[in-house]
Design a protein around this motif. Sequence first.
Motif, short mmCIF file in Angstrom:
data_model
loop_
_atom_site.label_atom_id
_atom_site.label_comp_id
_atom_site.label_asym_id
_atom_site.label_seq_id
_atom_site.Cartn_x
_atom_site.Cartn_y
_atom_site.Cartn_z
N LEU A 150 40.54 39.75 49.85
CA LEU A 150 41.00 38.54 49.13
C LEU A 150 41.34 38.92 47.75
O LEU A 150 42.33 38.28 47.19
CB LEU A 150 39.69 37.67 49.19
CG LEU A 150 40.07 36.41 48.66
CD1 LEU A 150 41.25 35.40 49.30
CD2 LEU A 150 38.73 35.40 48.61
N ALA A 151 40.90 40.04 47.33
CA ALA A 151 41.03 40.55 45.85
C ALA A 151 42.69 41.06 45.88
O ALA A 151 43.36 40.67 44.97
CB ALA A 151 40.28 41.79 45.51
N PHE A 152 42.82 41.54 47.10
CA PHE A 152 44.38 42.11 47.12
C PHE A 152 45.46 40.74 47.15
O PHE A 152 46.37 40.81 46.37
CB PHE A 152 44.86 42.82 48.21
CG PHE A 152 43.82 44.21 48.29
CD1 PHE A 152 43.42 44.96 47.10
CD2 PHE A 152 43.47 44.77 49.61
CE1 PHE A 152 42.93 45.97 47.09
CE2 PHE A 152 42.67 45.98 49.49
CZ PHE A 152 42.30 46.49 48.29
N GLN A 153 45.00 39.92 47.71
CA GLN A 153 45.80 38.63 48.05
C GLN A 153 46.03 37.84 46.49
O GLN A 153 46.83 37.07 46.53
CB GLN A 153 45.20 37.90 48.98
CG GLN A 153 45.49 38.78 50.56
CD GLN A 153 44.56 38.03 51.57
OE1 GLN A 153 43.66 36.98 51.28
NE2 GLN A 153 45.29 38.13 52.85
N ARG A 181 46.75 46.91 52.52
CA ARG A 181 46.56 47.89 51.37
C ARG A 181 46.76 46.77 49.91
O ARG A 181 47.69 46.16 50.18
CB ARG A 181 47.46 48.87 51.32
CG ARG A 181 47.12 50.30 52.20
CD ARG A 181 48.12 51.49 51.87
NE ARG A 181 47.54 52.52 52.79
CZ ARG A 181 46.62 53.39 52.47
NH1 ARG A 181 46.27 53.33 51.22
NH2 ARG A 181 46.44 54.58 53.14
N GLY A 182 45.98 47.28 48.99
CA GLY A 182 46.53 46.77 47.61
C GLY A 182 47.20 47.80 47.17
O GLY A 182 46.95 48.80 46.98
N TRP A 183 48.12 47.41 46.05
CA TRP A 183 48.78 48.34 45.05
C TRP A 183 49.17 48.03 43.84
O TRP A 183 49.28 46.56 43.57
CB TRP A 183 50.28 48.97 45.69
CG TRP A 183 51.20 47.81 46.11
CD1 TRP A 183 51.23 47.13 47.42
CD2 TRP A 183 51.85 47.28 45.48
NE1 TRP A 183 52.26 46.01 47.56
CE2 TRP A 183 52.81 46.26 46.10
CE3 TRP A 183 52.31 47.15 44.02
CZ2 TRP A 183 53.72 45.31 45.44
CZ3 TRP A 183 53.64 46.63 43.40
CH2 TRP A 183 54.14 45.70 44.38
N THR A 184 49.14 48.58 42.93
CA THR A 184 49.42 48.30 41.36
C THR A 184 50.52 49.46 40.93
O THR A 184 50.16 50.55 41.05
CB THR A 184 48.13 48.30 40.62
OG1 THR A 184 47.53 47.22 41.04
CG2 THR A 184 48.67 48.01 39.25
N ASP A 185 51.49 49.03 40.37
CA ASP A 185 52.52 50.08 39.78
C ASP A 185 52.06 49.79 38.25
O ASP A 185 51.96 48.63 37.86
CB ASP A 185 53.88 49.56 39.96
CG ASP A 185 54.41 50.28 41.43
OD1 ASP A 185 53.81 51.05 41.97
OD2 ASP A 185 55.22 49.58 42.07
N ARG A 245 35.00 40.50 45.48
CA ARG A 245 34.34 41.65 45.14
C ARG A 245 32.80 41.67 45.75
O ARG A 245 32.09 40.40 45.41
CB ARG A 245 34.15 41.97 43.64
CG ARG A 245 33.64 43.33 42.90
CD ARG A 245 34.49 44.42 43.17
NE ARG A 245 35.63 44.44 42.47
CZ ARG A 245 35.68 44.90 41.34
NH1 ARG A 245 34.77 45.60 40.74
NH2 ARG A 245 36.75 44.96 40.59
N THR A 246 32.48 42.97 46.27
CA THR A 246 31.29 42.70 47.01
C THR A 246 30.33 43.81 46.36
O THR A 246 31.04 45.25 46.39
CB THR A 246 31.14 42.46 48.35
OG1 THR A 246 31.72 41.54 48.88
CG2 THR A 246 29.57 42.61 48.99
N PHE A 247 28.98 43.87 45.89
CA PHE A 247 28.09 44.81 45.52
C PHE A 247 27.29 45.17 46.77
O PHE A 247 26.77 44.14 47.26
CB PHE A 247 27.44 44.59 44.45
CG PHE A 247 28.29 44.63 43.20
CD1 PHE A 247 28.25 45.56 42.20
CD2 PHE A 247 29.07 43.48 42.95
CE1 PHE A 247 29.24 45.55 41.09
CE2 PHE A 247 29.85 43.33 41.67
CZ PHE A 247 29.79 44.40 40.69
N TYR A 248 27.17 46.73 47.34
CA TYR A 248 26.18 46.85 48.19
C TYR A 248 25.07 47.93 47.75
O TYR A 248 25.31 48.58 46.86
CB TYR A 248 26.89 47.47 49.24
CG TYR A 248 27.82 46.89 49.98
CD1 TYR A 248 27.22 46.10 51.35
CD2 TYR A 248 29.09 46.53 49.52
CE1 TYR A 248 28.27 45.31 52.01
CE2 TYR A 248 30.05 45.68 50.42
CZ TYR A 248 29.63 44.99 51.54
OH TYR A 248 30.20 44.13 52.30
#
Length: 254
Positions: A150-153, A181-185, A245-248
């Motif tokens: 969901l963060a990528f979206q 995949r998420g990507w950042t340029d 975001r999830t913390f484990y």
Amino acid sequence: MAREPNPPYQWLAQYYDELFVGHRGSADRAREVILGRVLGRVRSACDLACGTGTTAMLLARAGIAMCGVDLCPAMCRQARAKARRAHLPLSVFQADMRSFRLPQPVELVLCEFDALNHIPNKADLARVARSVARALRPGGHFYFDVNNRLAFQKVWTGCWWYERPGLAMAMHGGYDRRHDRGWTDVEWFFQKGRYWQRRRERVEQVSWTPAEIRYTLRQAGFDRVRAWDGTPFFGGGVKMYSGCRTFYLARKAV
């Protein structure tokens, strides 16, 4: 012909602390809530994908024997330099989180700031989990946070701009549904005398479902796995949506 992107974090490493200072508060709050009781019993720990060493130095100041591991040479150099300036004992090893080995087991391994998502392939999560389990003493803990799909979206599809005299940076990214995949340029503009130079680097991440993460951890020898949604820990102008975001916190079996 278009210029190929530079290796990730070749340029980001130089400005990492300055660019992402707004994320420190969320990491500190999450660590205090989730690791509060655990840290009181920890005598040795490893900051995996330690970056410039900020968290490792924070815990070293609290009396914990710390080491850091990072794949990026520039990050390792910065972490060592910061530790020297602060007169803090911090051993930093350049190594891959999928295969790293420590001189001796520790009681806690941390992997913050969605660093785990940076491994090249989803299947590599099992290799990381086994390496972390090997680095931990029985009963030790693995603490990490990850970006979810969901963060990528919702987040990575945005654009960001940073500017200061002689330097400008633009970040723009998206989500590759086909490859999950998420990507950042990251586009850099540096002023050199009368002229400007342009550099580019791409950052990519993969993600997993909660079920995939829990299964992988248990297969690696972790017997307790707890999870927290990251939204309550964010604030101060850093936008975060529920479920992104999830913390484990996972415990290695005794």
